[in-house]
Design a protein around this motif. Structure first.
Motif, PDB file in Angstrom:
ATOM      1  N   GLN B 210       0.815  -1.205   0.000  1.00 57.29           N
ATOM      2  CA  GLN B 210       0.000   0.000   0.000  1.00 57.29           C
ATOM      3  C   GLN B 210       0.853   1.260   0.000  1.00 57.29           C
ATOM      4  O   GLN B 210       0.402   2.307  -0.413  1.00 57.29           O
ATOM      5  CB  GLN B 210      -0.916   0.019   1.216  1.00 57.29           C
ATOM      6  N   GLY B 212       2.405   4.616   0.485  1.00 58.53           N
ATOM      7  CA  GLY B 212       1.922   5.831   1.124  1.00 58.53           C
ATOM      8  C   GLY B 212       0.419   5.981   1.081  1.00 58.53           C
ATOM      9  O   GLY B 212      -0.131   6.971   1.526  1.00 58.53           O
ATOM     10  N   LYS B 213      -0.251   4.992   0.524  1.00 58.69           N
ATOM     11  CA  LYS B 213      -1.689   5.118   0.383  1.00 58.69           C
ATOM     12  C   LYS B 213      -2.354   4.966   1.748  1.00 58.69           C
ATOM     13  O   LYS B 213      -2.132   4.000   2.452  1.00 58.69           O
ATOM     14  CB  LYS B 213      -2.174   4.015  -0.542  1.00 58.69           C
ATOM     15  N   ALA B 214      -3.168   5.937   2.076  1.00 60.25           N
ATOM     16  CA  ALA B 214      -3.788   5.910   3.395  1.00 60.25           C
ATOM     17  C   ALA B 214      -5.074   5.100   3.352  1.00 60.25           C
ATOM     18  O   ALA B 214      -6.158   5.631   3.252  1.00 60.25           O
ATOM     19  CB  ALA B 214      -4.073   7.320   3.874  1.00 60.25           C
ATOM     20  N   SER B 216      -7.821   3.492   5.081  1.00 57.58           N
ATOM     21  CA  SER B 216      -8.231   3.894   6.420  1.00 57.58           C
ATOM     22  C   SER B 216      -8.492   2.697   7.313  1.00 57.58           C
ATOM     23  O   SER B 216      -8.997   1.668   6.878  1.00 57.58           O
ATOM     24  CB  SER B 216      -9.489   4.743   6.330  1.00 57.58           C
TER      25      SER B 216
END
Lengths: 518, 375
Positions: B210, B212-214, B216
């Motif tokens: 993932q 830096g993909k946040a 959630s």
């Protein structure tokens, strides 16, 4: 070497209209009715039945004309898109130039003043355009009939799922409750059938980026209602076993739907029916050069074989053989029903029909050829940028169709920065943020680019130069990239609050309700 | 609306200086001090300090906003100074560092109330950190070990720096990551004996691939809950089922109002727990033809059987029948495998072969995935 243009976008921090309301302000004050007329006509609203009358006025914003004009002009300055600059970063959406002359056509009173409840006799022009464009799509796809009712590609997929169900029900095979799709097909190929009540079974890709034939074989069963697949998938790789896959699903008793949202590289080269598909859909607002209009007026054209035509929604546009007159046929007892009020968005059909007429058959094939050429030209330049690679390059030809899902994994390993950082930074050079990937991300650090046939070679060079510049910055000035954008309408935002429903709402009214003001 | 200015955020750093040295010397791990000496004799160089520095290099770009607490000497202080930090040194160490030093340093960092504890090492280091801090403060692994079965490591060292930076700058959403370890001594004998030790709180965007993909934490939890309700309500029925460890399987029991033994196997029949944290013998007593076995990939490697759930032995699985193994995983968890297959290692090659091939994985309500399982 391509020189990058200095760019800075307007930043108005513009509130929404509801926040700018000023009680009593008006854009237009209609003259009061003369007493004589009022005495004769009475109160106009009393002509409405009681249950239709509002007890309180609607909560509309109260504003003057200049305020409204400023508002929308400011918003337009805060927008990027295909008519402002290069917009090839929104892969899978086929952003192309839509000739403005076609807008003249649909603004003409001949289209704009039509009402769907007019008598068919007075709608002959628009009905003929729809009828003739239906023939065109049949020629392009090999299908027998099309409907333009669905309000977008996803709704067309949903419609086709309903038709699959109707087909199996008519054959007494209602136990078929599973739809197969693939991980790189568009998510609506799973979401549409799920909305229609099907169970969705997703087949993952094999090593070359498309599903193994054996995986499809393992997935089908007596519960398979059908397959919904995009080809080429978002990788830009054409599945070379597509005919075999269709055969496996057919042998299991299922139907096959071809999601043609990625058809821009296929005009005049392959046809859905020729590969054995039973249903398909085109997105007129993508491939057929009608603007997306912020999702405001798209059309998902849904096509089927002759065997399935009886399930299409009502009404269909028909032509009376004897008189040559066009009419709307509502007498469709096996139809899956109505999908949308009236006839969808006929204006978009008119644009697309005009676009096809201007190109002709050879022109359509040239669209595909130029789109594929543009994509491969860009791919060569982008793959030369250190840190960016074409996904599934191993074992595949280095030529792709009309789009490519790239991977910035190497750049991430070297710099720690993600594809989302790079995408945000490109906005500082005047282009819209590129599309990484549909969910879930399978290709690491994805970037999906689709240069359609209407971008120039200079556009392609510029876009590649922007990416090369940002990749270089990621190594040399990482903070500049991490905290970007700096020259856009908004600057870097922490994404985390977007996960908190307390912090946002989809409409003003919903916002008021959430916060106890409504 | 702007956040109120926050005080400088505190980040702790613990480097296991010998992590990873066994890898290049083909020793399958570096937990044993004797082996570390052997590895060094074989000419193995330290790897973890360099990898810690790569992560620190990224953190250094936000030097003013961070207060760094480091373990002494080569356990963090030296690396921090090399990257321009002036760390607050926490604790003391002897000449040769040991696992006890890692635990003491990590506990001191938690006592000091760091916002995030960064540690460089492998699975063994993660276990020490877990023992020391539990769920008191969030932690993130800088991958530097030989074995990294635990789902608490960033995808690479610079990625760890980025994830940490964003976590400290943002609102700090956390998820749970499995801490796994394989018995190295057994592994050198060719026997894999894996254990699930527990869960560390990790930044929500830390999971593999993932980057830096946040992604959630709330949406992943919601996905697990929806999956749990579906499996409990529509897949399993009233028969007996054995539920393996994991946060995803925990959601299945939660949907029935039952509490799951996070690290063990629980047995459920008719909506009631009939065995809690069952061992192999209990499972053999319970299981019969038609008993369903519910498992989820454990840790970062994609194992569904044979790591952290060895109680579900080949004998137990044979008794239930391989067709009754139900694999559950959220879409995000499968995607994080980056296309690598799911793995089984029951110790019985024939059974492994039966369990392999294309299998269905339940990913959500009415959603399944056809995915390759290998042994």
């Amino acid at each position: 070497m391509t020189r990058l243009r200095p760019f800075h976008q307007a930043s108005w921090n513009e509130p929404i209209l509801h926040e700018q309301t000023s009680p009593g302000e008006r854009g237009l004050l209609p003259p009061t009715v003369e007493p004589e007329i009022a005495a004769l006509a009475g109160d106009a609203s009393s002509a409405l039945p009681g249950e239709l009358r509002r007890s309180a006025p609607p909560g509309l914003p109260e504003l003057s004309q200049p305020q409204v004009l400023r508002h929308y002009l400011r918003l337009s300055q805060e927008t990027l898109g295909n008519d402002v600059n290069i917009h090839l970063g929104l892969g899978t959406c086929t952003m192309k130039y839509s000739p403005k002359v076609n807008e003249e056509l649909i603004r003409s009173h001949k289209v704009a003043d039509l009402h769907p409840l007019q008598d068919d006799e007075t709608l002959q022009g628009i009905l003929e355009a729809m009828w003739r464009f239906e023939r065109t799509l049949c020629e392009v796809s090999g299908m027998e009939r099309f409907t333009f009712q669905p309000g977008g590609g996803s709704q067309a997929v949903y419609a086709n799922a309903l038709m699959m169900r109707a087909y199996h029900a008519a054959r007494g095979e209602s136990q078929r409750d599973e739809i197969l799709t693939t991980i790189f097909s568009h998510p609506c190929d799973g979401a549409g059938p799920a909305t229609a009540g099907f169970k969705v079974v997703t087949v993952y890709a094999g090593e070359r980026g498309y599903p193994d034939v054996d995986a499809i074989r393992a997935a089908v069963s007596e519960r398979t209602a059908g397959l919904m697949i995009t080809n080429p998938e978002d990788t830009g790789i054409f599945n070379p076993h597509i005919d075999e896959i269709v055969e496996i699903v057919h042998d299991a008793g299922g139907l096959c739907h071809y999601d043609q949202a990625n058809a821009n590289g296929l005009f005049g080269i392959t046809r859905a029916r020729d590969a054995g598909f039973d249903l398909c859909q085109f997105n007129l607002h993508k491939t057929f050069s009608s603007p997306h209009c912020s999702m405001g007026m798209p059309v998902g054209a849904s096509g089927v074989t002759g065997e399935l035509a009886r399930f299409l929604p009502a009404p269909m546009v028909e032509r009376d053989g004897a008189s040559g007159r066009f009419y709307l046929d509502y007498d469709r007892p096996d139809s899956v029903g109505k999908l949308r009020a009236f006839h969808g968005v006929p204006a978009t059909v008119v644009r697309s029909y005009a676009w096809v007429l201007a190109l002709g058959g050879e022109g359509l094939r040239e669209v595909a050829e130029v789109a594929v050429l543009n994509n491969n030209y860009l791919a060569k330049k982008v793959a030369e940028i250190p840190g960016i690679e074409i996904s599934f390059a191993e074992g595949n030809s280095d030529r792709r169709l009309e789009q490519i899902r790239y991977s910035l994994e190497r750049l991430q390993q070297e710099t720690g920065l993600s594809t989302l950082d790079v995408a945000r930074r490109t906005v500082d050079f005047g282009v819209s943020q590129y599309f990484p990937s549909h969910e879930p991300w399978i290709v690491a650090e994805p970037m999906t680019l689709e240069p359609a046939e209407t971008v120039s070679r200079a556009d392609l060079d510029t876009y590649a130069a922007i990416l090369a510049r940002v990749a270089k910055e990621a190594r040399e000035e990482p903070e500049l990239v991490r905290s970007s954008p700096h020259r856009s309408t908004v600057h870097y935002m922490d994404p985390e609050p977007h996960n908190d429903p307390e912090r946002w709402a989809l409409t003003w009214r919903a916002w008021q309700r959430k916060h106890g003001e409504g | 609306m702007p956040e109120a200015e926050r005080a400088a955020r505190r980040v702790g750093l613990v480097v296991n200086p010998v992590a990873g040295v066994g890898g290049r010397a083909a020793l399958k791990g570096s937990d044993d001090p004797v082996l570390v000496a052997l590895a060094r004799e074989r000419g193995a160089e330290q790897v973890s300090p360099g990898r810690a520095e790569q992560a620190l290099e990224v953190l250094a770009s936000d030097g003013d906003g961070l207060e760094l607490l480091a373990a002494p000497g080569e356990m963090g202080e030296r690396e921090a100074r090399a990257r321009g930090f002036d760390p607050v040194v926490v604790g003391t160490i002897g000449e040769a560092t040991t696992a006890a030093d890692t635990r003491a340093a990590a506990a001191a960092m938690a006592d000091a109330g760091v916002d995030l504890l960064l540690f460089a090492g492998g699975d063994g280091t993660a276990v020490d950190v877990l023992r020391a801090i539990g769920d008191r403060v969030p932690a993130l692994g800088i991958p530097a070990g030989v074995k990294m079965h635990s789902a608490v490591f960033a995808v690479n060292p610079r990625g760890a720096g980025e994830v940490a930076l964003r976590f400290l700058r943002g609102n700090g959403a956390v998820g749970e990551g499995e801490v796994m370890d394989v018995d190295e001594a057994a592994l050198r004998e060719g026997v894999v004996s894996a254990r699930l030790h527990g869960y560390l709180r990790v930044p929500a965007s830390a999971s593999r691939v993932q980057g830096g993909k946040a992604r959630s934490a709330p949406s992943e939890r919601a996905a697990q809950e929806a999956l749990g309700r579906y499996v409990a309500g529509e897949v399993l029925g009233d028969g007996l089922y054995l539920v393996g460890p994991g946060t995803t399987t925990r959601a299945v029991l939660a949907a029935l109002g039952l509490e799951k033994t996070l690290l063990g196997i629980d047995a459920v029949r008719g909506g009631r727990l009939v065995a809690i944290d069952a061992d192999e013998r209990t499972l053999l007593d319970l299981a019969g033809p038609g008993t369903k076995v519910v498992v989820t990939p454990v840790g970062g490697q994609g194992f569904v059987l044979g790591r952290g759930n060895q109680q579900l032995s080949a004998r137990v699985l044979r008794r239930c029948g391989p067709a009754n193994v139900v694999v559950v995983a959220t879409e995000a968890k499968l995607a994080a495998l980056g296309g690598r297959p799911l793995l089984v290692d029951t110790g019985d090659p024939e059974l492994d072969a039966e369990l392999s091939g294309f299998r269905r994985v339940i990913t959500g309500p009415g959603r399944e995935v056809v995915y390759r399982v290998s042994s």
